[in-house]
Motif scaffolding. Sequence first.
Motif, short mmCIF file in Angstrom:
data_model
loop_
_atom_site.label_atom_id
_atom_site.label_comp_id
_atom_site.label_asym_id
_atom_site.label_seq_id
_atom_site.Cartn_x
_atom_site.Cartn_y
_atom_site.Cartn_z
N LYS A 1 8.72 11.97 29.79
CA LYS A 1 7.62 12.12 30.75
C LYS A 1 7.52 13.55 31.29
CE LYS A 1 7.58 7.27 32.08
NZ LYS A 1 7.77 6.29 33.17
N GLY A 2 8.61 14.26 31.23
CA GLY A 2 8.59 15.68 31.60
C GLY A 2 8.87 16.54 30.38
N GLN A 3 8.27 17.74 30.37
CA GLN A 3 8.49 18.66 29.26
C GLN A 3 8.75 20.06 29.81
OE1 GLN A 3 5.75 17.91 25.67
NE2 GLN A 3 4.50 17.18 27.37
N GLU B 1 1.46 21.34 37.95
CA GLU B 1 0.56 20.19 37.92
C GLU B 1 0.69 19.44 36.60
OE1 GLU B 1 -1.67 17.49 39.54
OE2 GLU B 1 -1.26 19.33 40.66
N ASP B 2 0.76 20.17 35.48
CA ASP B 2 0.93 19.52 34.18
C ASP B 2 2.28 18.84 34.07
OD1 ASP B 2 -1.57 20.34 33.36
OD2 ASP B 2 -0.84 22.12 32.32
N PHE B 3 3.33 19.52 34.55
CA PHE B 3 4.67 18.94 34.51
C PHE B 3 4.71 17.64 35.32
CE2 PHE B 3 9.04 18.34 35.86
CZ PHE B 3 9.77 18.64 34.72
N ALA B 4 4.14 17.68 36.53
CA ALA B 4 4.16 16.52 37.41
C ALA B 4 3.33 15.37 36.86
CB ALA B 4 3.66 16.91 38.80
N GLY C 1 3.41 10.92 36.44
CA GLY C 1 2.53 10.17 37.33
C GLY C 1 2.56 10.63 38.77
N THR C 2 2.92 11.90 39.00
CA THR C 2 2.92 12.40 40.37
C THR C 2 2.08 13.67 40.43
OG1 THR C 2 4.31 13.00 42.26
CG2 THR C 2 5.11 13.65 40.08
#
Length: 383
Positions: A307-309, A353-356, A360-361
């Motif tokens: 979910k994170g990159q 913003e993309d990472f979050a 889903g945050t």
Amino acid sequence: MPKNLTPIANPDLSQEHPTVLEIDLGALKHNLQVLKSRLQQKTKFLAVVKAFAYGSDALKIAQTLEEEGVDYLAVAYTSEGIALRDGGIRLPILVLHPQPDQLSRCIDRCLEPSIYSPRLLRAFVKTAEEKQQTDYPIHLKFNTGLNRLGFWENDVDRVNELLQNTRSTKVKGLLSHLAASDDPAEKEFTQAQLKQFEKIGKELVEKLGYQPLRHLLNSSGILNYPEAQFEMVRSGIALYGYGNAPEFDAELKPLGRLRTVISQLHKIEPGESVGYNRAYKAEAYQLIATLPLGHADGIGRQYGHGKGQVWLQGQLAPIIGNVCMDMLMVDVTGLDCKEGDPVIVFGPEHSAEDFARGAGTISYELLTGISSRVPRQIIDSTR
């Protein structure tokens, strides 16, 4: 204690933790000018520096904003305002969510409280009278639809009655908070808030006999509803590089860059697992990198399982398995990398913003959640 071990009274974490939050004051100055370019010349600018200036460095950010000529600062709690005063900040500071037991400290440090309920107004008047204040500045907050804090519209008479019976206090500002100024689908709701706020302002001015500073627009409000600037606007997240919409993000520069390094590389075979609870299992031969940051640093477990990159060698690498307290693992299969190579978690290259969004945050939560054990490095790209 071994004879060759020298105790260190105050260890410098910046020399120990390989993960660093880089804070670019040049980006801050750029974002301020972008926002000011959308304002009328007479409109005052309030910069929000609560939550350690959105997870960066509140004092350094406040000092820079003061140098750049903003008119006001805002914090959430009294202790945040006191820290700025102790650091030498002289700008007016609005406390957005003061508590009754902190009102005396507000006055002692010349902080301007946002008064949002009859209970709090009575408590402040009592405190100001006990301290023999005259015309101490306060801001009155009215609820126009967010339903979080604020007087109701039908409280105007009660508020005025309390104020007319004391010389200790004077209304410096009138504010409310928009609920969905970043959402085009809620334009009708936002416009209703604008109209209600304007109506409340007119009623209050008629009763007070003078015009306080009205401030309603937040970052998205500045960008989407410039017709409602009133006497002052408030900006938080946009100052830090995020406009809540791609077209505005393109004009802004992210203030923070969270960077780290590869601690170790592992080659794993099909069927092998990675991390706690064997949460990830390889389906093929893979190359895995371990990074020295985890949920104790503010990268929570919700960013695991792809979910994170993170960004390295110009490409995105997914976080795999469960995020650990001090470490996380990413899949770097096919990337030309080695131990010690730099990695960007978020920044201009890969936005917060993309990472979050992957988990889903939102950027707000990610930025303000970066732990104090992650060293802050201040730079200024304009110098």
